[in-house]
Design a protein around this motif. Sequence first.
Motif, PDB file in Angstrom:
ATOM      1  N   ASN A   1       0.642   3.829  -2.912  1.00  0.00           N
ATOM      2  CA  ASN A   1       0.563   5.047  -2.625  1.00  0.00           C
ATOM      3  C   ASN A   1       1.300   6.251  -3.071  1.00  0.00           C
ATOM      4  O   ASN A   1       1.041   7.381  -3.559  1.00  0.00           O
ATOM      5  CB  ASN A   1      -0.284   5.730  -1.444  1.00  0.00           C
TER       6      ASN A   1
ATOM      7  N   SER B   1      -3.758  12.103  -4.170  1.00  0.00           N
ATOM      8  CA  SER B   1      -3.518  10.821  -4.151  1.00  0.00           C
ATOM      9  C   SER B   1      -3.948  10.092  -2.200  1.00  0.00           C
ATOM     10  O   SER B   1      -4.394   8.967  -2.396  1.00  0.00           O
ATOM     11  CB  SER B   1      -2.096  10.048  -3.672  1.00  0.00           C
ATOM     12  N   SER B   2      -4.234  10.649  -1.660  1.00  0.00           N
ATOM     13  CA  SER B   2      -4.518  10.045  -0.404  1.00  0.00           C
ATOM     14  C   SER B   2      -6.286   9.718  -0.633  1.00  0.00           C
ATOM     15  O   SER B   2      -7.007   9.446  -0.147  1.00  0.00           O
ATOM     16  CB  SER B   2      -4.783  11.295   0.630  1.00  0.00           C
TER      17      SER B   2
ATOM     18  N   VAL C   1      -1.946   6.426   5.660  1.00  0.00           N
ATOM     19  CA  VAL C   1      -1.622   6.995   4.372  1.00  0.00           C
ATOM     20  C   VAL C   1      -0.308   8.078   4.779  1.00  0.00           C
ATOM     21  O   VAL C   1       0.347   8.156   3.197  1.00  0.00           O
ATOM     22  CB  VAL C   1      -2.978   6.795   3.783  1.00  0.00           C
TER      23      VAL C   1
ATOM     24  N   GLN D   1       0.862  -1.350   0.026  1.00  0.00           N
ATOM     25  CA  GLN D   1       0.358   0.450   0.180  1.00  0.00           C
ATOM     26  C   GLN D   1       0.909   1.266   0.126  1.00  0.00           C
ATOM     27  O   GLN D   1       0.401   2.289  -1.035  1.00  0.00           O
ATOM     28  CB  GLN D   1      -0.863   0.274   1.057  1.00  0.00           C
TER      29      GLN D   1
ATOM     30  N   VAL E   1      -7.450   7.116  -2.614  1.00  0.00           N
ATOM     31  CA  VAL E   1      -6.898   6.124  -2.160  1.00  0.00           C
ATOM     32  C   VAL E   1      -8.238   5.837  -1.357  1.00  0.00           C
ATOM     33  O   VAL E   1      -8.815   4.454  -0.838  1.00  0.00           O
ATOM     34  CB  VAL E   1      -5.566   6.010  -1.300  1.00  0.00           C
TER      35      VAL E   1
END
Length: 154
Positions: free
Chosen positions: A28, A40-41, A90, A24, A44
């Motif tokens: 990510n 991107s977070s 994340v 992950q 996700v």
Amino acid sequence: MSILDSVIFCAFLCLVGGIATASQGPVNSKLGQYTGQGLSSTIVFALGAVASCVYFLIEVKGRPPMNLAMMAAKAPWWAWTGGVIGAIFVIITILVIPKLGAGTTTAIIVCAQLVFSCIIDNFALFDMPHRQYTLWRGLASVGLIGCVGVIAKF
């Protein structure tokens, strides 16, 4: 009997979870290089929300329980923080993996997870059953910290 009653199947799921967790962060982080870290977070979690909704609908066979809102309202306040905790995880991996690498980042995270999990067990935090942080668990924690040092150095 449920398949989740099988220790072997549960161990297999844990292996899959470990592989997913190790993957992950780098995945990510790579997305973050193309879209920016914040976006991107968001991507996700949006995709994760869709996947979670699909699982939920499968779990309840397309028919959520009638008293779902009442059941959810009974949850303690801290039970609602998982999404924020997940976002912190994340975002940290997106920021740190390009600097430390996947191995060092994951080693530090896994070590912190294991040590804090033992603390959770010892103090029965989050309504978990008590399991004492014994000398052996303490020695294993020190060993984990040593392993992180070796992974980070080499």
